[in-house]
Design a protein around this motif. Structure first.
Motif, PDB file in Angstrom:
ATOM      1  N   ASN A 319       6.490  25.763   2.665  1.00 28.40           N
ATOM      2  CA  ASN A 319       7.063  26.517   3.773  1.00 28.40           C
ATOM      3  C   ASN A 319       6.955  25.714   5.063  1.00 28.40           C
ATOM      4  O   ASN A 319       6.155  24.778   5.146  1.00 28.40           O
ATOM      5  CB  ASN A 319       6.331  27.853   3.924  1.00 28.40           C
ATOM      6  CG  ASN A 319       7.043  28.975   3.215  1.00 28.40           C
ATOM      7  OD1 ASN A 319       7.596  28.764   2.139  1.00 28.40           O
ATOM      8  ND2 ASN A 319       7.031  30.159   3.800  1.00 28.40           N
ATOM      9  N   PRO A 320       7.700  26.073   6.097  1.00 25.13           N
ATOM     10  CA  PRO A 320       7.589  25.334   7.361  1.00 25.13           C
ATOM     11  C   PRO A 320       6.159  25.203   7.882  1.00 25.13           C
ATOM     12  O   PRO A 320       5.791  24.172   8.440  1.00 25.13           O
ATOM     13  CB  PRO A 320       8.453  26.173   8.310  1.00 25.13           C
ATOM     14  CG  PRO A 320       9.493  26.754   7.418  1.00 25.13           C
ATOM     15  CD  PRO A 320       8.792  27.052   6.127  1.00 25.13           C
ATOM     16  N   LEU A 321       5.322  26.243   7.701  1.00 18.10           N
ATOM     17  CA  LEU A 321       3.952  26.188   8.226  1.00 18.10           C
ATOM     18  C   LEU A 321       2.931  25.719   7.191  1.00 18.10           C
ATOM     19  O   LEU A 321       1.755  25.599   7.506  1.00 18.10           O
ATOM     20  CB  LEU A 321       3.545  27.571   8.764  1.00 18.10           C
ATOM     21  CG  LEU A 321       4.388  28.098   9.926  1.00 18.10           C
ATOM     22  CD1 LEU A 321       3.890  29.457  10.377  1.00 18.10           C
ATOM     23  CD2 LEU A 321       4.402  27.118  11.085  1.00 18.10           C
ATOM     24  N   GLY A 322       3.343  25.467   5.967  1.00 14.95           N
ATOM     25  CA  GLY A 322       2.408  24.992   4.932  1.00 14.95           C
ATOM     26  C   GLY A 322       2.688  25.617   3.581  1.00 14.95           C
ATOM     27  O   GLY A 322       3.783  26.130   3.331  1.00 14.95           O
ATOM     28  N   LEU A 323       1.682  25.602   2.716  1.00 13.30           N
ATOM     29  CA  LEU A 323       1.858  26.082   1.349  1.00 13.30           C
ATOM     30  C   LEU A 323       1.966  27.602   1.299  1.00 13.30           C
ATOM     31  O   LEU A 323       1.110  28.311   1.828  1.00 13.30           O
ATOM     32  CB  LEU A 323       0.670  25.641   0.471  1.00 13.30           C
ATOM     33  CG  LEU A 323       0.459  24.144   0.298  1.00 13.30           C
ATOM     34  CD1 LEU A 323      -0.726  23.892  -0.613  1.00 13.30           C
ATOM     35  CD2 LEU A 323       1.692  23.477  -0.269  1.00 13.30           C
ATOM     36  N   ASN A 324       3.005  28.072   0.642  1.00  8.44           N
ATOM     37  CA  ASN A 324       3.205  29.503   0.472  1.00  8.44           C
ATOM     38  C   ASN A 324       3.292  29.768  -1.031  1.00  8.44           C
ATOM     39  O   ASN A 324       4.125  29.184  -1.717  1.00  8.44           O
ATOM     40  CB  ASN A 324       4.508  29.919   1.152  1.00  8.44           C
ATOM     41  CG  ASN A 324       4.632  31.402   1.304  1.00  8.44           C
ATOM     42  OD1 ASN A 324       3.812  32.029   1.957  1.00  8.44           O
ATOM     43  ND2 ASN A 324       5.645  31.988   0.700  1.00  8.44           N
ATOM     44  N   GLY A 325       2.425  30.621  -1.555  1.00  9.47           N
ATOM     45  CA  GLY A 325       2.383  30.834  -2.998  1.00  9.47           C
ATOM     46  C   GLY A 325       2.500  32.291  -3.385  1.00  9.47           C
ATOM     47  O   GLY A 325       1.987  33.177  -2.691  1.00  9.47           O
ATOM     48  N   TYR A 326       3.198  32.541  -4.494  1.00  5.83           N
ATOM     49  CA  TYR A 326       3.323  33.894  -5.038  1.00  5.83           C
ATOM     50  C   TYR A 326       2.779  33.897  -6.459  1.00  5.83           C
ATOM     51  O   TYR A 326       3.305  33.193  -7.328  1.00  5.83           O
ATOM     52  CB  TYR A 326       4.793  34.348  -5.063  1.00  5.83           C
ATOM     53  CG  TYR A 326       5.369  34.643  -3.708  1.00  5.83           C
ATOM     54  CD1 TYR A 326       5.341  35.930  -3.177  1.00  5.83           C
ATOM     55  CD2 TYR A 326       5.958  33.639  -2.941  1.00  5.83           C
ATOM     56  CE1 TYR A 326       5.877  36.215  -1.940  1.00  5.83           C
ATOM     57  CE2 TYR A 326       6.499  33.909  -1.699  1.00  5.83           C
ATOM     58  CZ  TYR A 326       6.449  35.195  -1.205  1.00  5.83           C
ATOM     59  OH  TYR A 326       6.977  35.475   0.030  1.00  5.83           O
ATOM     60  N   TYR A 327       1.722  34.668  -6.682  1.00  9.97           N
ATOM     61  CA  TYR A 327       1.185  34.839  -8.031  1.00  9.97           C
ATOM     62  C   TYR A 327       1.702  36.166  -8.556  1.00  9.97           C
ATOM     63  O   TYR A 327       1.381  37.233  -8.031  1.00  9.97           O
ATOM     64  CB  TYR A 327      -0.346  34.824  -8.015  1.00  9.97           C
ATOM     65  CG  TYR A 327      -0.965  35.043  -9.374  1.00  9.97           C
ATOM     66  CD1 TYR A 327      -0.686  34.178 -10.436  1.00  9.97           C
ATOM     67  CD2 TYR A 327      -1.818  36.108  -9.614  1.00  9.97           C
ATOM     68  CE1 TYR A 327      -1.237  34.372 -11.688  1.00  9.97           C
ATOM     69  CE2 TYR A 327      -2.381  36.318 -10.866  1.00  9.97           C
ATOM     70  CZ  TYR A 327      -2.085  35.435 -11.893  1.00  9.97           C
ATOM     71  OH  TYR A 327      -2.627  35.630 -13.141  1.00  9.97           O
ATOM     72  N   LEU A 328       2.538  36.105  -9.578  1.00 11.25           N
ATOM     73  CA  LEU A 328       3.221  37.279 -10.099  1.00 11.25           C
ATOM     74  C   LEU A 328       2.705  37.618 -11.495  1.00 11.25           C
ATOM     75  O   LEU A 328       2.687  36.762 -12.377  1.00 11.25           O
ATOM     76  CB  LEU A 328       4.734  37.007 -10.149  1.00 11.25           C
ATOM     77  CG  LEU A 328       5.620  37.997 -10.911  1.00 11.25           C
ATOM     78  CD1 LEU A 328       5.571  39.380 -10.263  1.00 11.25           C
ATOM     79  CD2 LEU A 328       7.059  37.487 -10.960  1.00 11.25           C
TER      80      LEU A 328
END
Length: 380
Positions: A319-328
């Motif tokens: 993401n623009p500000l860093g790591l973005n994660g989705y655990y589904l």
């Protein structure tokens, strides 16, 4: 009353002194949104800093769990409102991975182009607002001029200015308008041509250098320990970018230069953001060239009710500000059983407890602004 004693708070010679506890926020012009900093001060010097978060908490992860996979996208837009397109992307990538969906090639390249446009829009906001926080008024006007030029392109394609809602499970909402790539390319060229106006004004400005160089140094080891990522971590010398190191979308077919610095101070963080804008504009141009060459659909036909098969997956994006994660985690229903959101801003804000102690109160504002976070992204 006998237990009370008078204490003079100050630093004058011969006086008894005591540390002062000062709250910055949660509603204060010097803070980004409703973040609260509990400071202990010895005169003008900060002894300790405790970031207190949660004032914007809305239970996003629980809201995800009672909505189907199409409805989640509209909620995911909002935690980092400056990175809405990138937030949508994380959700749909996780669902597509669990469902084993193959997204059409044209949609992949369009997503990549728009993700990079969104990155530039995010960075321009901070490139304008950060100097404003330490007294430089003019840069924000230049930054918003460029933002408006690119916003027009994003709005034409998606219909939205902030919350685009353009991603869908299996691709994009619809085809972009005729001639959109040509107009997008013209907008990118215009922004690239005018960016030196902003850069020349601030990058080597004496006052700006005095306020930022050597201030708020975050070492590579500290950045890694706090889980910092994105421009904040790369300014400290952590050479990590998912677009290059674990490619998704079309990044595997692109040469992605990773902008880093070693100083780890406020100025290094600002410079990474400034240089990253140029990199992203170049990537947008390459993606648009590919979009012009590829024909075909931009989404796959899905059943009326989308259900992910039982199982779990983790999708993360740069993401623009860093790591973005989705655990589904899915149990085969039309809603996720569990969806955990890992945001960049949360990890970056944690580092304030290390960065701010020892600095002077005026430097506190310079450090706070240079960590590039959105409070909604912290609190979710």
């Amino acid at each position: 009353m006998s237990d009370l004693r008078e204490v003079t708070v100050g630093t004058g010679a011969g006086l008894d002194t005591a540390d002062m506890v000062l709250n910055i926020g949660p509603q204060h012009p010097s803070t980004h949104g409703v973040l609260r900093l509990k400071l202990v001060l010895d005169g003008e010097r900060v002894v300790s800093c405790e970031p207190i978060v949660g004032y914007m908490h809305r239970g996003a992860e629980k809201l995800f769990e009672v909505r189907d996979y199409r409805q989640i996208i509209v909620l995911a837009n909002r935690h980092d409102w400056l990175s809405a397109f990138a937030n949508e992307l994380g959700v749909v990538l996780a669902v597509e991975r669990l469902m084993g969906l193959e997204v059409p090639e044209r949609a992949v390249w369009l997503r990549t182009a728009m993700a990079e446009l969104n990155r530039v829009l995010n960075h321009l906001m901070f490139l304008g607002s950060y100097p404003l926080e330490i007294g430089a008024i003019t840069p924000v006007f230049y930054a918003f001029r460029e933002r408006e030029t690119l916003q027009a392109v994003m709005e034409e394609a998606s219909g939205g200015r902030m919350h685009y809602m353009f991603n869908r499970v299996g691709g994009l909402k619809e085809e972009v308008p005729a001639g959109w790539t040509r107009r997008a390319r013209a907008a990118v060229g215009e922004v690239r041509r005018r960016l030196p106006d902003l850069e020349n004004l601030i990058r080597r400005n004496e006052i700006f250098l005095a306020r930022t160089v050597g201030v708020g140094v975050l070492t590579a080891a500290q950045a890694a320990a706090f889980g910092a990522s994105g421009p904040v971590a790369r300014a400290s010398g952590l050479d990590f970018d998912l677009r290059r190191d674990e490619p998704y979308l079309a990044y595997g077919d692109l040469d992605v230069p990773v902008v880093t610095r070693d100083a780890g101070d406020c100025h290094a963080r600002f410079e990474v953001l400034l240089d990253q804008v140029q990199v992203s504009l170049d990537l947008v141009d390459r993606c648009l060239e590919m979009v012009d060459r590829i024909t075909g659909p931009v989404n796959v036909r899905l059943p009326k009710v989308v259900k992910a098969p039982e199982g779990h997956t983790y999708a993360w994006t740069e993401n623009p500000l860093g790591l973005n994660g989705y655990y589904l985690v899915s149990r085969g229903e039309k809603t996720p059983w569990r969806m955990k959101l890992r945001t960049a801003s949360y990890a970056n804000v944690q580092a304030l407890s290390t960065l701010i102690p020892g600095c002077l109160v005026p430097d506190l504002i310079a450090i706070l602004g240079s960590m590039f976070f959105v409070v909604g992204d912290v609190d979710k």
